[in-house]
Design an enzyme around this catalytic site. Structure first.
Site, mmCIF file in Angstrom:
data_model
loop_
_atom_site.group_PDB
_atom_site.id
_atom_site.type_symbol
_atom_site.label_atom_id
_atom_site.label_comp_id
_atom_site.label_asym_id
_atom_site.label_seq_id
_atom_site.Cartn_x
_atom_site.Cartn_y
_atom_site.Cartn_z
ATOM 1 N NE ARG A 86 86.708 95.005 -65.461
ATOM 2 C CZ ARG A 86 85.617 94.261 -65.327
ATOM 3 N NH1 ARG A 86 85.585 93.064 -65.808
ATOM 4 N NH2 ARG A 86 84.543 94.739 -64.725
ATOM 5 C CB THR A 87 90.282 99.253 -61.372
ATOM 6 O OG1 THR A 87 89.633 99.424 -62.631
ATOM 7 C CG2 THR A 87 91.258 100.395 -61.143
ATOM 8 C CE LYS A 114 82.420 102.011 -36.315
ATOM 9 N NZ LYS A 114 83.460 101.673 -35.335
ATOM 10 N NE ARG A 136 87.120 102.494 -59.490
ATOM 11 C CZ ARG A 136 86.782 101.685 -60.506
ATOM 12 N NH1 ARG A 136 85.735 100.909 -60.415
ATOM 13 N NH2 ARG A 136 87.507 101.665 -61.603
ATOM 14 C CG HIS A 166 89.327 104.734 -64.826
ATOM 15 N ND1 HIS A 166 90.467 104.335 -64.161
ATOM 16 C CD2 HIS A 166 88.479 103.668 -64.807
ATOM 17 C CE1 HIS A 166 90.312 103.078 -63.767
ATOM 18 N NE2 HIS A 166 89.113 102.660 -64.136
HETATM 19 C C1 NCD Z 1 85.119 101.441 -65.741
HETATM 20 C C2 NCD Z 1 84.961 102.316 -64.528
HETATM 21 O O1 NCD Z 1 84.834 101.851 -63.400
HETATM 22 O O2 NCD Z 1 84.997 103.506 -64.742
HETATM 23 N N1 NCD Z 1 85.553 100.147 -65.514
HETATM 24 C C3 NCD Z 1 86.829 99.850 -65.146
HETATM 25 O O3 NCD Z 1 87.453 100.508 -64.354
HETATM 26 N N2 NCD Z 1 87.396 98.779 -65.721
HETATM 27 C C4 NCD Z 1 83.982 101.527 -66.658
HETATM 28 C C5 NCD Z 1 82.605 101.203 -66.168
HETATM 29 O O4 NCD Z 1 82.344 101.050 -64.987
HETATM 30 O O5 NCD Z 1 81.729 101.129 -67.025
#
Ligand code: NCD
Length: 335
Positions: A86-87, A114, A136, A166
């Site tokens: 999703r993100t 590497k 991320r 997040h």
């Molecule tokens: C979350 C995450 O990656 O922190 N999901 C997300 O970004 N939609 C929550 C999770 O991984 O449980």
């Protein structure tokens, strides 16, 4: 801030500990958003501005065709050192809908594997004319680290760092709550599940308390609650039946097995028996309570399918809102 207790990552070992992280790093002297790294320290008015702008993007007619040119000529690089559905995708759609050039770096096939340090990777991407990094990473503090050391014209958006924060997820959750409930002040919101390992919960708590939510309840077994959580202004419950009584919003979280270093639960089956959100348990909340989940949903572990797909679930609306919220934040940092 950066720790190494979370899951393995190709470049984690190359991160330099950045030292104390001033929250002012993300807000300019004139009060404008420069980076978006954590909700902590962001004033309520700025959070509300994000929500208002997001709502404008939600309301755009014929979203797929209307391309707002706010990021025309800008280059956005998605740096996902950890898996995401999703993100990453909603950041990509948001950048494209704002007319940016978007590069999805595939870290698994990059030189990070590497032995190249994160800083060297960043320097090289800067040399290609990047304006925004969406990061991320499995290490807490990774996005702060990049924000601190990247070129001054670049903005960094945190798409999830370790168990720390997040913030864009929290903002899309706030938008979803506001769409259904309006004002935050009378609301009782329950967050149920693996709070200890959840960057989402931490950011949600900061956002909910900045927006003056009436009561924030945390529901989990003792082993999944971080020490000192009460200092964040939440009430703690160990029984879901008591915790969700009369709440307006129930936010379910996944068990983050990948961050658990020891056995914290007897079994998944027992966890579901004690904490799973079933139709019977949901009846204890207010009749018009909404059910939320950041995804990925583990059916039969933290939530019953009938609840996840039921009439009170707004889980898919959260996903849709993710695009608008990310468009709003991207346009604000580039503003
Ligand atoms: C979350 C995450 O990656 O922190 N999901 C997300 O970004 N939609 C929550 C999770 O991984 O449980």
């Amino acid at each position: 801030m950066i720790n190494t207790d979370s899951s393995n990552s190709t470049s984690q070992k190359n991160i330099i500990t950045p030292g104390p992280l001033p929250s002012s790093i993300q807000i300019n002297a004139d009060g404008k958003l420069k980076h978006f790294l954590t909700i902590e320290g962001i004033p309520p008015l700025l959070l509300e501005e994000i929500l208002d702008r997001s709502q404008q993007f939600v309301s755009l007619p014929n979203k797929a065709q209307v391309q707002a040119p706010l990021l025309r000529g800008k280059t956005v690089m998605n740096l996902f050192f950890e898996n995401s559905t999703r993100t990453r995708t909603t950041f990509e759609l948001a950048a494209k809908r704002l007319s940016a050039d978007l590069v999805n770096m595939d870290i698994r096939t990059s030189s990070a594997t590497k032995g190249e340090s994160l800083l060297d990777t960043i320097r090289n991407l800067e040399a290609m004319g990047c304006d925004m990094f969406v990061v991320r990473h499995s290490s807490s503090g990774a996005a702060h680290f990049i924000a601190r050391y990247c070129a001054p014209h670049i903005s960094v958006l945190n798409a999830g760092d370790g168990r720390h924060a997040h913030p864009t997820q929290a903002m899309l959750d706030m938008l979803t709550i506001r769409q259904h409930k309006g004002d935050f002040t009378p609301l009782q919101v329950a967050i149920v599940g693996d709070i200890k390992h959840s960057r989402v919960a931490r950011s949600q708590i900061h956002a909910l308390s900045t927006l003056c939510t009436g009561e924030i309840r945390i529901i989990a077994p003792k082993t999944l609650i971080p020490q000192g959580i009460e200092n964040m202004g939440v009430s703690v419950y160990h029984e879901i039946e008591k915790g969700i009584k009369d709440v307006d919003v129930v936010i379910m979280l996944r068990l983050q097995h990948e961050r658990m270093t020891t056995a914290l639960l007897p079994s998944v089956r027992e966890y579901y028996a004690r904490y799973g959100l079933t139709e019977e348990r949901l009846k204890l909340a207010k009749p018009d309570a909404i059910v939320m989940h950041p995804g990925p949903v583990n059916r039969g572990v933290e939530i019953d399918s009938r609840v996840a797909d039921g009439s009170q679930s707004v889980i898919m609306q959260q996903v849709t809102n993710g695009i608008a919220v990310r468009m709003a934040i991207m346009s604000m940092v580039m503003g």
